[in-house]
Write a protein that holds these residues in place. Sequence first.
Motif, PDB file in Angstrom:
ATOM      1  N   VAL A  98       0.837  -1.205   0.000  1.00  0.00           N
ATOM      2  CA  VAL A  98       0.000   0.000   0.000  1.00  0.00           C
ATOM      3  C   VAL A  98       0.869   1.251   0.000  1.00  0.00           C
ATOM      4  CG1 VAL A  98      -1.830   1.237   1.225  1.00  0.00           C
ATOM      5  CG2 VAL A  98      -1.806  -1.267   1.241  1.00  0.00           C
ATOM      6  N   GLN A  99       2.027   1.172   0.640  1.00  0.00           N
ATOM      7  CA  GLN A  99       2.938   2.318   0.704  1.00  0.00           C
ATOM      8  C   GLN A  99       3.317   2.850  -0.670  1.00  0.00           C
ATOM      9  OE1 GLN A  99       6.466   1.158   2.743  1.00  0.00           O
ATOM     10  NE2 GLN A  99       5.452   0.642   4.668  1.00  0.00           N
ATOM     11  N   LYS A 100       3.361   1.971  -1.667  1.00  0.00           N
ATOM     12  CA  LYS A 100       3.935   2.324  -2.964  1.00  0.00           C
ATOM     13  C   LYS A 100       2.920   2.792  -4.001  1.00  0.00           C
ATOM     14  CE  LYS A 100       7.873  -0.815  -2.467  1.00  0.00           C
ATOM     15  NZ  LYS A 100       8.613  -1.955  -3.074  1.00  0.00           N
ATOM     16  N   ILE A 101       1.644   2.800  -3.660  1.00  0.00           N
ATOM     17  CA  ILE A 101       0.645   3.155  -4.668  1.00  0.00           C
ATOM     18  C   ILE A 101       0.247   4.626  -4.557  1.00  0.00           C
ATOM     19  CG2 ILE A 101      -0.255   0.803  -4.718  1.00  0.00           C
ATOM     20  CD1 ILE A 101      -2.691   1.879  -3.116  1.00  0.00           C
ATOM     21  N   PHE A 102      -0.366   5.130  -5.618  1.00  0.00           N
ATOM     22  CA  PHE A 102      -0.889   6.496  -5.619  1.00  0.00           C
ATOM     23  C   PHE A 102      -1.963   6.615  -4.538  1.00  0.00           C
ATOM     24  CE2 PHE A 102      -3.975   9.649  -7.248  1.00  0.00           C
ATOM     25  CZ  PHE A 102      -3.134  10.757  -7.285  1.00  0.00           C
ATOM     26  N   ILE A 162      -3.148   8.026   1.995  1.00  0.00           N
ATOM     27  CA  ILE A 162      -4.546   8.233   2.394  1.00  0.00           C
ATOM     28  C   ILE A 162      -5.165   6.913   2.833  1.00  0.00           C
ATOM     29  CG2 ILE A 162      -6.833   8.949   1.593  1.00  0.00           C
ATOM     30  CD1 ILE A 162      -5.451  10.900  -0.290  1.00  0.00           C
ATOM     31  N   GLU A 163      -4.889   5.852   2.068  1.00  0.00           N
ATOM     32  CA  GLU A 163      -5.393   4.527   2.442  1.00  0.00           C
ATOM     33  C   GLU A 163      -4.896   4.135   3.833  1.00  0.00           C
ATOM     34  OE1 GLU A 163      -7.476   2.419   1.052  1.00  0.00           O
ATOM     35  OE2 GLU A 163      -7.821   3.530  -0.801  1.00  0.00           O
ATOM     36  N   ILE A 164      -3.632   4.375   4.080  1.00  0.00           N
ATOM     37  CA  ILE A 164      -3.044   4.016   5.373  1.00  0.00           C
ATOM     38  C   ILE A 164      -3.652   4.849   6.499  1.00  0.00           C
ATOM     39  CG2 ILE A 164      -0.898   4.047   6.705  1.00  0.00           C
ATOM     40  CD1 ILE A 164       0.551   3.400   4.030  1.00  0.00           C
ATOM     41  N   ALA A 165      -3.806   6.140   6.266  1.00  0.00           N
ATOM     42  CA  ALA A 165      -4.347   7.027   7.296  1.00  0.00           C
ATOM     43  C   ALA A 165      -5.784   6.674   7.663  1.00  0.00           C
ATOM     44  CB  ALA A 165      -4.274   8.475   6.822  1.00  0.00           C
ATOM     45  N   GLU A 209      -0.725   0.893  11.274  1.00  0.00           N
ATOM     46  CA  GLU A 209       0.464   0.043  11.336  1.00  0.00           C
ATOM     47  C   GLU A 209       0.349  -1.165  10.411  1.00  0.00           C
ATOM     48  OE1 GLU A 209       0.220   2.712  14.555  1.00  0.00           O
ATOM     49  OE2 GLU A 209      -1.212   1.117  14.045  1.00  0.00           O
ATOM     50  N   SER A 210      -0.788  -1.861  10.440  1.00  0.00           N
ATOM     51  CA  SER A 210      -0.910  -3.092   9.652  1.00  0.00           C
ATOM     52  C   SER A 210      -1.053  -2.807   8.158  1.00  0.00           C
ATOM     53  CB  SER A 210      -2.087  -3.932  10.150  1.00  0.00           C
ATOM     54  OG  SER A 210      -3.310  -3.230  10.028  1.00  0.00           O
ATOM     55  N   VAL A 211      -1.897  -1.856   7.796  1.00  0.00           N
ATOM     56  CA  VAL A 211      -2.068  -1.531   6.379  1.00  0.00           C
ATOM     57  C   VAL A 211      -0.824  -0.826   5.843  1.00  0.00           C
ATOM     58  CG1 VAL A 211      -3.461  -0.227   4.710  1.00  0.00           C
ATOM     59  CG2 VAL A 211      -4.573  -1.465   6.572  1.00  0.00           C
ATOM     60  N   GLY A 212      -0.113  -0.112   6.695  1.00  0.00           N
ATOM     61  CA  GLY A 212       1.110   0.564   6.285  1.00  0.00           C
ATOM     62  C   GLY A 212       2.327  -0.333   6.266  1.00  0.00           C
ATOM     63  N   SER A 213       2.169  -1.591   6.662  1.00  0.00           N
ATOM     64  CA  SER A 213       3.287  -2.531   6.657  1.00  0.00           C
ATOM     65  C   SER A 213       3.737  -2.827   5.228  1.00  0.00           C
ATOM     66  CB  SER A 213       2.863  -3.839   7.340  1.00  0.00           C
ATOM     67  OG  SER A 213       3.776  -4.881   7.067  1.00  0.00           O
ATOM     68  N   ILE A 214       5.022  -3.065   5.053  1.00  0.00           N
ATOM     69  CA  ILE A 214       5.533  -3.415   3.724  1.00  0.00           C
ATOM     70  C   ILE A 214       5.014  -4.782   3.280  1.00  0.00           C
ATOM     71  CG2 ILE A 214       7.619  -2.034   3.990  1.00  0.00           C
ATOM     72  CD1 ILE A 214       9.135  -4.651   4.578  1.00  0.00           C
ATOM     73  N   TYR A 215       4.423  -5.527   4.201  1.00  0.00           N
ATOM     74  CA  TYR A 215       3.939  -6.870   3.888  1.00  0.00           C
ATOM     75  C   TYR A 215       2.465  -6.901   3.491  1.00  0.00           C
ATOM     76  CZ  TYR A 215       8.258  -7.983   6.323  1.00  0.00           C
ATOM     77  OH  TYR A 215       9.572  -8.040   6.717  1.00  0.00           O
ATOM     78  N   THR A 216       1.800  -5.748   3.460  1.00  0.00           N
ATOM     79  CA  THR A 216       0.382  -5.707   3.107  1.00  0.00           C
ATOM     80  C   THR A 216       0.212  -5.321   1.645  1.00  0.00           C
ATOM     81  OG1 THR A 216      -0.310  -5.187   5.362  1.00  0.00           O
ATOM     82  CG2 THR A 216      -1.835  -4.617   3.600  1.00  0.00           C
ATOM     83  N   ALA A 268      -1.346  -3.960  -1.698  1.00  0.00           N
ATOM     84  CA  ALA A 268      -2.260  -2.867  -2.038  1.00  0.00           C
ATOM     85  C   ALA A 268      -3.513  -3.392  -2.732  1.00  0.00           C
ATOM     86  CB  ALA A 268      -1.549  -1.849  -2.929  1.00  0.00           C
ATOM     87  N   VAL A 269      -3.334  -4.279  -3.706  1.00  0.00           N
ATOM     88  CA  VAL A 269      -4.490  -4.833  -4.423  1.00  0.00           C
ATOM     89  C   VAL A 269      -5.402  -5.578  -3.456  1.00  0.00           C
ATOM     90  CG1 VAL A 269      -5.221  -6.471  -6.196  1.00  0.00           C
ATOM     91  CG2 VAL A 269      -3.263  -4.988  -6.614  1.00  0.00           C
TER      92      VAL A 269
END
Length: 201
Positions: free
Chosen positions: A96-100, A104-107, A145-152, A154-155
């Motif tokens: 999720v960190q890497k998408i446009f 906002i998604e993380i917040a 924290e969970s959605v912002g993890s590098i392991y989550t 985006a799709v």
Amino acid sequence: MVLQRAPQKSIVWGYSDTENVSIILTINAQVYQTKSFSSNENIWSITLDAESNEGPFELVATQIFSNRSKKSISLRDILFGDVWLCSGQSNMEMSVQKIFNGSIEIANAGKYPKIRLFTVEKRQSIQPEDELLGITLNWSIASVESVGSIYTSAVCWIYGRMIHVELDDHRPIGLIHTSWSESSIELWSPPEVFKDCHMLM
């Protein structure tokens, strides 16, 4: 964690400490009983009744040994909803960190506490395994924290969030992420496929 809701029936399984141990499992005032078997590595398995109530529930599994001693483990905050397996290569693995608009998604992730996330660790095996070889993100409530993890993925996250929002009952959603960038299709195929196709791996 999220287990699959009715009309499907979820299966709960585990290992006992020794063979032929009685297992009692309780969840939502229902009691189930079975035994572990040495012929199957002391594995026990119980199929739950189809559950329409989303919970949350506590699940307690108790081993009862021949000397009448007991050993229990419990899992709390279990929801019943729809469970989705998110698998693939680089498109699915992108976080999720890497998408446009990823920030906002993380917040906003904390607005969806009935969405739960789980990510399988990248571990190879030359044979089919009964259980996971590793976990990078254990069952987690959707949060910054969970959605912002590098392991989550985006799709995976956006798909699950949209389903949760659009369905009238806003049912719980469990997202299991197990993707591996640049992996070949052969690595995802069971040995029987290669045998049937006269191929060697």
